[in-house]
Design an enzyme around this catalytic site. Structure first.
Site, PDB file in Angstrom:
ATOM      1  N   SER A  46       0.847  -1.193   0.000  1.00 56.40           N
ATOM      2  CA  SER A  46       0.000   0.000   0.000  1.00 56.40           C
ATOM      3  C   SER A  46       0.883   1.243   0.000  1.00 56.40           C
ATOM      4  CB  SER A  46      -0.930   0.021   1.224  1.00 56.40           C
ATOM      5  OG  SER A  46      -0.168   0.121   2.423  1.00 56.40           O
ATOM      6  N   ILE A  48       3.146   4.529  -0.292  1.00 52.58           N
ATOM      7  CA  ILE A  48       4.358   4.890  -1.026  1.00 52.58           C
ATOM      8  C   ILE A  48       5.023   3.655  -1.624  1.00 52.58           C
ATOM      9  CG2 ILE A  48       6.656   5.907  -0.806  1.00 52.58           C
ATOM     10  CD1 ILE A  48       5.535   7.554   1.548  1.00 52.58           C
ATOM     11  N   SER A 170      12.862  10.187   7.068  1.00 52.02           N
ATOM     12  CA  SER A 170      11.873  11.242   7.262  1.00 52.02           C
ATOM     13  C   SER A 170      12.554  12.483   7.816  1.00 52.02           C
ATOM     14  CB  SER A 170      10.786  10.769   8.236  1.00 52.02           C
ATOM     15  OG  SER A 170       9.979  11.847   8.674  1.00 52.02           O
ATOM     16  N   TYR A 197       9.847   7.194  17.238  1.00 53.43           N
ATOM     17  CA  TYR A 197       9.751   7.288  15.777  1.00 53.43           C
ATOM     18  C   TYR A 197      10.852   8.197  15.234  1.00 53.43           C
ATOM     19  CZ  TYR A 197       8.028   8.313  11.107  1.00 53.43           C
ATOM     20  OH  TYR A 197       7.932   8.466   9.745  1.00 53.43           O
ATOM     21  N   LYS A 201      14.069   7.225  12.733  1.00 57.21           N
ATOM     22  CA  LYS A 201      14.363   7.906  11.471  1.00 57.21           C
ATOM     23  C   LYS A 201      15.787   8.477  11.472  1.00 57.21           C
ATOM     24  CE  LYS A 201      11.675   6.213   9.946  1.00 57.21           C
ATOM     25  NZ  LYS A 201      11.458   5.463   8.684  1.00 57.21           N
ATOM     26  N   SER A 232      -0.762   8.904   3.535  1.00 58.27           N
ATOM     27  CA  SER A 232      -0.651   7.451   3.406  1.00 58.27           C
ATOM     28  C   SER A 232      -1.223   6.778   4.640  1.00 58.27           C
ATOM     29  CB  SER A 232       0.819   7.046   3.239  1.00 58.27           C
ATOM     30  OG  SER A 232       1.537   7.308   4.431  1.00 58.27           O
TER      31      SER A 232
END
Length: 376
Positions: A46, A48, A170, A197, A201, A232
């Site tokens: 799904s 990207i 990101s 998170y 990254k 997304s």
């Protein structure tokens, strides 16, 4: 009335600025035909990842969708074969939260696929959801799993050089601050999730930086890619149910479609002439400076060593015989550090048969071993 019109004009102007600076994504050019080349895209069922895989399939590549969900992965492979007209799109099971699943995927891939030209680490999570693990699930899925997978597939990438590794990161890496004393501690609560998170990254960017150093002169290059603000599933999946209907229209207005988010990863995978920029961070299809923490070479080296331990790679492998070829351990061994036991890795869709011995020549004059993981 005049004030109303003025306000509307200001809002429209602000949206135009947002659209052209954030929403509208540059288009990727790069290599036109990928016939005869094989690309692995993780998390490609799904968003990207799926749009990235679609563009690669349209250019004639053999595309392996490495996904956790068999049902969604097989459905995505079917959709992409239909939409691209390319039957060389297959699904293989991969759960990055499970080290045993990563090993199983690598073993299955190396035994069935003679080539690997591009490895795109797209899969990722932004929240632990309701899952409560004894380890840092965000770091495991977003960094440790991709780190291990890269190590296990490096011999095949090297044998197919020039080849590439693309790590989808990101802009959130700018908020990351790695605490090596608590690197794998469980994440509890939304505040810890936000930090974890960002840390994961940052780990992506440092991994790309150190990997480029390790691979210098091998013909394998690597890049960290920021897809931009994208509408997304990663954005919507972990929002409260009541909030999703409210934010969906707003997200459609101010965030990129997944196709736009795929452009920078595609650029890093396909653009010719960027080999000297190996290890750099790309956004909007061009190099962008990273945070000071992401330029810390000592932190990158420390993270490399810490991640090897978390990934179950033998800490003493530097002293092993450099002429001995690495082999993934038996993927059937259970993992005490993993999420629920991974399902058996299978291939869905057209596949090549691979005859003869596997090319597992050593990459950096060091042997990589994977420890047997103890039974819980």
């Amino acid at each position: 009335m005049e004030m109303l019109l003025l306000g509307a004009g200001l809002l429209l102007g602000a949206y135009v600025l947002v659209y052209y600076n954030l929403v509208k994504a540059p288009s990727c050019g790069g290599i036109g035909s990928l016939r005869g080349r094989t690309v692995v895209v993780t998390g490609a069922n799904s968003g990207i990842g799926k749009m990235t895989a679609l563009e690669l399939a349209r250019r004639g590549a053999r595309v392996v969708l490495a996904c956790r969900s068999r049902e969604r992965g097989e459905a995505a492979a079917f959709d992409l074969r239909q939409e691209s007209g390319n039957n060389e799109v297959i699904f293989m099971a991969l759960d990055l939260a499970s080290l045993a699943s990563v090993q199983a995927f690598a073993t299955a891939f190396l035994s069935s696929e003679p080539r690997l030209d591009v490895l795109i680490h797209n899969a990722g999570i932004s929240s632990c959801g309701r899952t409560r693990e004894t380890f840092n699930l965000l770091l495991r899925v977003n960094h440790v799993g991709p780190f291990l997978l890269t190590h296990l597939l490096l011999p095949r990438l090297r044998s197919c050089a020039p080849s590439r590794v693309v790590i989808v990161s990101s802009a959130a890496h700018r908020r990351g601050r790695l605490d090596f004393t608590r690197l794998d501690c469980p994440v509890v609560g939304w505040q810890q999730e936000l930090r974890a998170y960002a840390d994961s990254k940052l780990a992506n960017v440092l991994f790309a930086r150190e990997l480029a150093t390790q691979l210098e002169g091998t013909g394998v290059t690597c890049y960290a890619a920021h897809p931009g603000p994208v509408n997304s599933e990663l954005f919507l999946r972990h929002l409260p149910g009541w909030l999703r209907p409210i934010l969906r229209p707003l997200a459609w207005l101010v965030l990129r479609a997944p196709q736009g988010g795929a452009q920078t990863p595609l650029y890093c995978a396909l653009q010719e002439g960027i080999e000297p920029l190996s290890g750099r961070y790309f956004a909007n299809c061009h190099v962008e400076e990273v945070s000071p923490a992401a330029r810390d070479d000592q932190a990158a080296q420390r993270l490399w060593k810490a991640t090897k331990k978390l990934a179950g790679l033998a800490p003493g492998d530097d002293d092993d015989d450099p002429d001995e070829e690495p082999e993934p351990e038996d993927p059937r061994a259970p993992s005490s550090q993993s999420a629920p036991s991974p399902e058996k890795t299978t291939v869905s869709g057209p596949s090549h048969s691979y005859q003869g011995s596997q090319d597992l020549s050593k990459l950096t004059q060091r042997r990589i071993q994977v420890k047997d993981e103890p039974t819980p």
